[in-house]
Scaffold this active site. Structure first.
Site, PDB file in Angstrom:
ATOM      1  N   CYS A 241       0.866  -1.196   0.000  1.00  0.00           N
ATOM      2  CA  CYS A 241       0.000   0.000   0.000  1.00  0.00           C
ATOM      3  C   CYS A 241       0.896   1.238   0.000  1.00  0.00           C
ATOM      4  CB  CYS A 241      -0.953   0.010   1.175  1.00  0.00           C
ATOM      5  SG  CYS A 241      -1.938  -1.493   1.363  1.00  0.00           S
ATOM      6  N   ALA A 243       1.531   3.947  -2.245  1.00  0.00           N
ATOM      7  CA  ALA A 243       1.284   5.307  -2.741  1.00  0.00           C
ATOM      8  C   ALA A 243       0.908   6.243  -1.594  1.00  0.00           C
ATOM      9  CB  ALA A 243       0.179   5.264  -3.792  1.00  0.00           C
ATOM     10  N   PRO A 244       1.331   7.516  -1.671  1.00  0.00           N
ATOM     11  CA  PRO A 244       1.973   8.197  -2.793  1.00  0.00           C
ATOM     12  C   PRO A 244       3.488   8.047  -2.876  1.00  0.00           C
ATOM     13  CG  PRO A 244       1.502   9.771  -1.078  1.00  0.00           C
ATOM     14  CD  PRO A 244       0.954   8.456  -0.598  1.00  0.00           C
ATOM     15  N   GLY A 245       4.108   7.281  -1.967  1.00  0.00           N
ATOM     16  CA  GLY A 245       5.498   6.913  -2.176  1.00  0.00           C
ATOM     17  C   GLY A 245       6.517   7.517  -1.236  1.00  0.00           C
ATOM     18  N   GLY A 246       6.083   8.309  -0.252  1.00  0.00           N
ATOM     19  CA  GLY A 246       7.048   8.912   0.666  1.00  0.00           C
ATOM     20  C   GLY A 246       7.880   7.873   1.401  1.00  0.00           C
ATOM     21  N   LYS A 247       7.226   6.820   1.875  1.00  0.00           N
ATOM     22  CA  LYS A 247       7.940   5.773   2.618  1.00  0.00           C
ATOM     23  C   LYS A 247       8.795   4.935   1.672  1.00  0.00           C
ATOM     24  CE  LYS A 247       4.244   5.619   6.073  1.00  0.00           C
ATOM     25  NZ  LYS A 247       3.398   6.612   5.391  1.00  0.00           N
ATOM     26  N   ASP A 262       0.883  -1.059  -4.878  1.00  0.00           N
ATOM     27  CA  ASP A 262      -0.354  -0.336  -4.615  1.00  0.00           C
ATOM     28  C   ASP A 262      -1.364  -0.679  -5.710  1.00  0.00           C
ATOM     29  OD1 ASP A 262      -1.080   2.169  -2.642  1.00  0.00           O
ATOM     30  OD2 ASP A 262      -2.253   2.223  -4.488  1.00  0.00           O
ATOM     31  N   ASP A 303       1.351   0.241   5.558  1.00  0.00           N
ATOM     32  CA  ASP A 303       0.574   1.431   5.915  1.00  0.00           C
ATOM     33  C   ASP A 303      -0.833   1.168   5.390  1.00  0.00           C
ATOM     34  OD1 ASP A 303      -0.478   3.889   6.470  1.00  0.00           O
ATOM     35  OD2 ASP A 303       0.985   5.047   5.348  1.00  0.00           O
ATOM     36  N   CYS A 356      -2.867   5.854   9.647  1.00  0.00           N
ATOM     37  CA  CYS A 356      -2.970   7.283   9.981  1.00  0.00           C
ATOM     38  C   CYS A 356      -4.348   7.543  10.588  1.00  0.00           C
ATOM     39  CB  CYS A 356      -2.715   8.158   8.761  1.00  0.00           C
ATOM     40  SG  CYS A 356      -3.749   7.795   7.322  1.00  0.00           S
TER      41      CYS A 356
END
EC number: 2.1.1.176
Length: 425
Positions: A241, A243-247, A262, A303, A356
């Site tokens: 999961c 997106a959006p790809g920060g991790k 994703d 996430d 989150c």
């Protein structure tokens, strides 16, 4: 700015408000459908800011407007009044705001007969000014969300969270390389966990280092799961999961061999674009999480899809686009995702589960029930011993509970639950 120049962004903001409050859509969804395409970059930013600020102050605007309305007008007229009230509260010139409100109502055949009402009400609001606005109570979260959170954290914590949500969110940045060197240019604040925070960032793509791919936008709380996972160079790691790809970018920057999965094609395109801009490498796979069956991973970051109730300070549309009816489905899906992720780990591998969400059912309870389902599975509290992670954020079960009211004086943070699980050998 002339009335006509200001009307385009206002009308776009009004359309977005109507879609959120009337159709139950989220702002990113409405924007993705092209709501801002006809505007210049500057006007797009203004329209988005107007819509976001109005949603953030919606309950307070309704309270002010109720004093001047004998009965509730149709939704679109109400949203014009809300939008203009928030602008007036922010100190915008009354003449331009009132005229724009009247013009927006007049342009619609179904609402044109109410332009006199809009004119009269907005003039009364303007006479109250920012001073009258400031005297009103802070907006509360809707009852369907406030009640379970109040039960979980108590009234004082919820009031503190609502204050942070109303204040809005600064911009947080995760740096690919030297944080201090990047901040010497960006001139923000380096947070204890290593993110850079900018209070008045302006246009993100115009900030130094964006085009060069030196950093990416990521709320400071959202960067902590990777700190807990502590990726090592050469490890085979799955970002499920993603997106959006920060991790994904955090993992890749640490030198891990990353696979990002994703289900959303559009969001995975964005992940690819972010990787390209930052010069980082990861294998990207468009797939439903349950359909992805490659195994043998050293570590997995999950996430999981959730209610996103921890992100309202950045996404004030959430309480108006949702009603809590999806909680049960999401909680069940999260449990199944934990089970599936564990099946993809090699023996002795580690899984960081995070959401989150502020709801314990999407965090602490999920881990508690996962331990009951899987013999030998353990929570690794020692994984939380990372620089900048406050011991007060830890939970009794060995996880991490982040809340929006933490770092309140600096602008708060997203609400998250994070725990590292170790699969038995």
């Amino acid at each position: 700015m002339s009335q006509q120049q200001g009307l385009g962004p206002r009308r776009a903001a009004l359309y977005m408000l109507d879609q959120v409050t009337g159709e139950g859509k989220l702002l990113p969804e409405v924007i993705g459908e092209g709501a801002l395409q006809h505007l210049s970059p500057e006007d797009r930013a203004r329209a988005q800011r107007l819509a976001t600020e109005t949603l953030r102050g919606l309950a307070r605007a309704d309270r002010m407007l109720a004093r001047f309305l004998q009965k509730t007008p149709p939704l679109q007229v109400r949203n014009v009044l809300r939008l203009c009230t928030v602008e007036l509260a922010g100190g915008e010139a009354a003449h331009g705001v009132v005229n724009a409100g009247v013009e927006m109502v007049a342009r619609n055949k179904r609402t044109s007969s109410m332009k006199g009402l809009v004119n009269a009400v907005l003039r009364k609001v303007a006479s109250e000014g920012p001073e009258g606005w400031a005297k009103l109570a802070l907006p509360r979260m809707p009852g369907w969300l406030r009640k379970p959170l109040k039960d979980a954290y108590g009234p004082e914590v919820i009031a503190a969270i609502e204050a942070v949500q109303f204040a809005g969110a600064p911009l947080d940045i995760t740096v690919k390389g030297d944080v201090k060197a990047a901040n010497d240019v960006l001139k923000g604040e380096i947070l204890p966990t290593g993110s850079i925070r900018l209070k008045d960032a302006g246009q993100v793509s115009a900030l130094p280092g964006f085009e060069a791919g030196d950093w990416w936008v990521q709320d400071a709380a959202a960067a902590i799961p990777v700190l807990v996972l502590d990726p090592q160079k050469g490890e085979k790691i799955l970002d499920l999961c993603a997106a959006p790809g920060g991790k994904t970018m955090q993992l890749a920057a640490a030198g891990a061999d990353v696979t990002a999965v994703d289900a959303s094609e559009g969001r995975m395109i964005r992940v690819g674009e972010n990787l390209k801009r930052t010069g980082l490498s990861a294998k990207t796979v468009k797939s439903d999480a349950f359909a992805f069956t490659e195994d043998g991973f050293d570590a997995i970051l999950l996430d999981a899809p959730c209610s996103a109730t921890g992100t309202i300070r950045r996404h004030p549309d959430l309480p108006y686009a949702k009603d809590g009816s999806e909680f049960g489905m999401l909680i069940d899906q999260q449990a199944r995702m934990i089970d599936h992720a564990l099946s993809l780990l090699k023996p002795g591998g580690r899984l960081v589960f995070c959401t989150c969400s502020l709801l314990p059912d999407e965090g602490e309870v999920q881990v508690e029930e996962a331990l009951e389902r899987h013999a030998g599975l353990k929570v690794e509290a020692a994984a939380l011993e990372r620089s900048g992670i406050d011991a007060a954020w830890r939970t009794e079960d060995g996880g991490l509970r982040l809340r929006p009211d933490y770092w309140a004086e600096q602008g708060g943070m997203d609400g998250f639950y994070i725990a590292q699980l170790r699969k038995p050998q």
